[in-house]
Design an enzyme around this catalytic site. Structure first.
Site, PDB file in Angstrom:
ATOM      1  N   ARG A   1      38.084  34.277  33.813  1.00  2.00           N
ATOM      2  CA  ARG A   1      36.946  35.379  33.980  1.00  2.00           C
ATOM      3  C   ARG A   1      36.044  34.851  34.996  1.00  2.00           C
ATOM      4  O   ARG A   1      35.574  33.554  35.072  1.00  2.00           O
ATOM      5  CB  ARG A   1      36.287  35.219  32.691  1.00  2.00           C
ATOM      6  CG  ARG A   1      37.068  36.221  31.467  1.00  2.00           C
ATOM      7  CD  ARG A   1      36.933  37.557  31.830  1.00  2.00           C
ATOM      8  NE  ARG A   1      37.737  38.486  30.837  1.00  2.00           N
ATOM      9  CZ  ARG A   1      39.057  38.974  31.100  1.00  2.00           C
ATOM     10  NH1 ARG A   1      39.571  38.266  32.326  1.00  2.00           N
ATOM     11  NH2 ARG A   1      39.401  39.490  30.089  1.00  2.00           N
TER      12      ARG A   1
ATOM     13  N   GLU B   1      33.628  42.777  40.539  1.00  2.00           N
ATOM     14  CA  GLU B   1      35.065  43.342  40.895  1.00  2.00           C
ATOM     15  C   GLU B   1      35.105  44.768  41.250  1.00  2.00           C
ATOM     16  O   GLU B   1      34.688  45.526  40.416  1.00  2.00           O
ATOM     17  CB  GLU B   1      36.181  42.684  39.662  1.00  2.00           C
ATOM     18  CG  GLU B   1      36.129  41.677  39.638  1.00  2.00           C
ATOM     19  CD  GLU B   1      37.204  41.138  38.714  1.00  2.00           C
ATOM     20  OE1 GLU B   1      37.971  41.980  37.861  1.00  2.00           O
ATOM     21  OE2 GLU B   1      37.608  40.050  38.154  1.00  2.00           O
TER      22      GLU B   1
ATOM     23  N   HIS C   1      42.641  40.108  40.787  1.00  2.15           N
ATOM     24  CA  HIS C   1      42.606  40.284  39.128  1.00  2.15           C
ATOM     25  C   HIS C   1      44.149  40.505  38.860  1.00  2.15           C
ATOM     26  O   HIS C   1      44.288  41.520  38.213  1.00  2.15           O
ATOM     27  CB  HIS C   1      41.739  41.125  38.616  1.00  2.15           C
ATOM     28  CG  HIS C   1      41.552  40.760  37.203  1.00  2.15           C
ATOM     29  ND1 HIS C   1      40.187  40.904  36.735  1.00  2.15           N
ATOM     30  CD2 HIS C   1      42.155  40.060  36.075  1.00  2.15           C
ATOM     31  CE1 HIS C   1      40.137  40.477  35.443  1.00  2.15           C
ATOM     32  NE2 HIS C   1      41.239  39.876  35.192  1.00  2.15           N
TER      33      HIS C   1
END
Length: 445
Positions: free
Chosen positions: A235, A264, A282
């Site tokens: 994370r 993000e 990601h």
């Protein structure tokens, strides 16, 4: 306790197996992706369930708009895009698929270790641009190097097993995993401060919570070997991004492999553009196998909950799965009703205690008692919301063991306390006196 789920909204892209499994169980499915917050608030009013990946942000406003909402399913592991406090307060179950993307995240982490050790992305770009920089990209073997793993859950221990096959020494820390357990998968357990000076590589596998935000920071980098490598496929925010840039620029950190970021897409270009940083957008769960697995698992878990079969994967009501077991149901129902009945005679309740010889169920019975107390003032209270509502009302719960077959609930408040005792025979519950049954209640099921 079967959950009444008639309609489910899927608001992020998922493998179609999710829809098929739900519809085969008689649950209506509506798929609407890319909704704005306002559109989602309007749409959620018509559904009992919501399934998301990471794109949909399930805020408190959306949860409050879901008047029929009973369950939120996250097709994946992380649930930081779901307001758990708001969900719990409304009695809404939050459920994830804890093992669905484990192997994909593990393999990406191991890949990061290897590409960092050999500068593969940088060498690839260099050759594509027409250069032949063999000396510039001198790497190192991982054989004999030390990998520090912070977080020894499913992903952390699988990373350890795979990197041990490369000859790496694995050391690690997890507040929930004892040293004896870590030794079973050949990880030397150490406290965090002991890890840093020994690590050649550090990888983090924890949730993003207040205790882990900025866990790897300037102080940690100072405690590490010069040139340490860090990896974050968990994370964004676990590694302090500004401190990481400083450590990279000074050479204290030799390189970083990052799949996740505070924002993000990331706006910290100093980090993304750094020559010693390998970045991916990601991709931890972005494999065909992981996406198929989480889509099927979240659908199956919601179907199981709708049939009262299982509550596997629930993250905001740990007592729920135990309470749903056949042997536990009558005890849970009894305690909840005893607490509700006792509470009706007490003003300004401060405490509720459960005493029972059902040691395996004591924590679950405490949740049931708190829920019973809260039902006096809030009929919608359930095993999900009960403890949180009780905490907000200043009601404390406790439990104790006893030697007899009865369960006793004591509710205390201003002006005294009320004590009620009950027992279970078969699947039926009874209100009892201290030594014998004197009032028979109907079945609590």
């Amino acid at each position: 306790m079967a959950l009444q789920v008639g309609s489910v909204l899927i608001s992020d892209s998922l493998d179609d197996s999710c829809r098929r499994i739900l519809e085969q169980a008689g649950i209506k499915v509506v798929i609407k992706t890319g909704l704005t917050k306002e559109q989602l608030q309007e749409e959620i009013k018509d559904h009992d369930g919501l399934i998301v990946r990471s794109a949909t942000k399930v805020t408190a406003d959306i949860i409050k708009a879901g008047k029929k909402l009973k369950i939120i399913g996250r097709a994946g592991t992380g649930v930081d895009n779901i307001d758990q406090d708001a969900s719990t307060e409304q009695g809404i179950i939050v459920m994830n698929t804890p093992g669905g993307n484990t192997l994909s995240a593990v393999e990406l982490t191991c890949t990061m270790v290897l590409v960092l050790s050999r500068h593969l992305p940088q060498a690839h770009v260099s050759l594509k641009e027409g250069r032949w920089d063999r000396k510039k990209y001198m790497g190192m073997e991982v054989m004999g190097k030390t990998l520090a793993i912070v977080g020894l859950g499913r992903i952390g221990r699988e990373v350890a097993t795979r990197m041990q096959s490369f000859g790496m020494r694995t050391i690690g820390y997890d507040p929930l995993v004892p040293a004896e357990e870590a030794s079973k998968f050949d990880v030397e357990f150490m406290e965090l401060k002991e890890l840093w000076p020994l690590a050649d590589f550090i990888t983090v596998h924890t949730p993003l919570i207040p205790q882990t935000r900025g866990l790897i920071n300037e102080e940690v980098f100072r405690a590490c070997k010069k040139g340490v490598y860090v990896i974050n496929c968990a994370r964004g925010g676990i590694i302090d991004e500004d401190d990481l840039v400083d450590a990279l620029n000074s050479g204290q950190c030799g390189g970083a492999g990052l799949d996740v970021f505070v924002e993000e897409p990331p706006k910290n270009r100093a980090l993304v553009d750094h020559p010693n940083v390998v970045v991916t957008p990601h991709l931890g769960a972005s494999t065909t196998e992981a996406q198929l697995r989480v889509a099927k698992e979240i659908a199956e878990q919601i179907v199981d909950a709708s049939k009262g079969k299982s509550y596997f994967g629930v993250v905001n009501a740990p007592a729920l799965d135990t309470a749903n077991q056949p042997a536990a149901k009558p005890w849970v129902g009894l305690v909840q009703q005893l607490a509700q009945l006792a509470s009706s005679t007490i003003q300004k309740i401060t405490d509720v205690q459960v005493t029972s010889n059902q040691k395996r169920l004591l924590r679950t019975l405490q949740v049931a008692a708190l829920t019973g107390v809260m039902k006096v003032s809030n009929r919608e209270a359930n095993l999900v919301s009960g403890p949180l509502l009780a905490k907000a009302a200043g009601v404390k719960g406790s439990y104790a063991t006893s030697d007899d077959n009865n369960v006793t609930v004591v509710v205390s408040g201003e002006g005294g306390k009320t004590c009620l005792t009950g027992c279970v025979y078969g699947d039926k519950a009874f209100l009892t006196g201290k030594h014998a049954c004197y009032t028979v209640c109907t079945s609590m099921l």
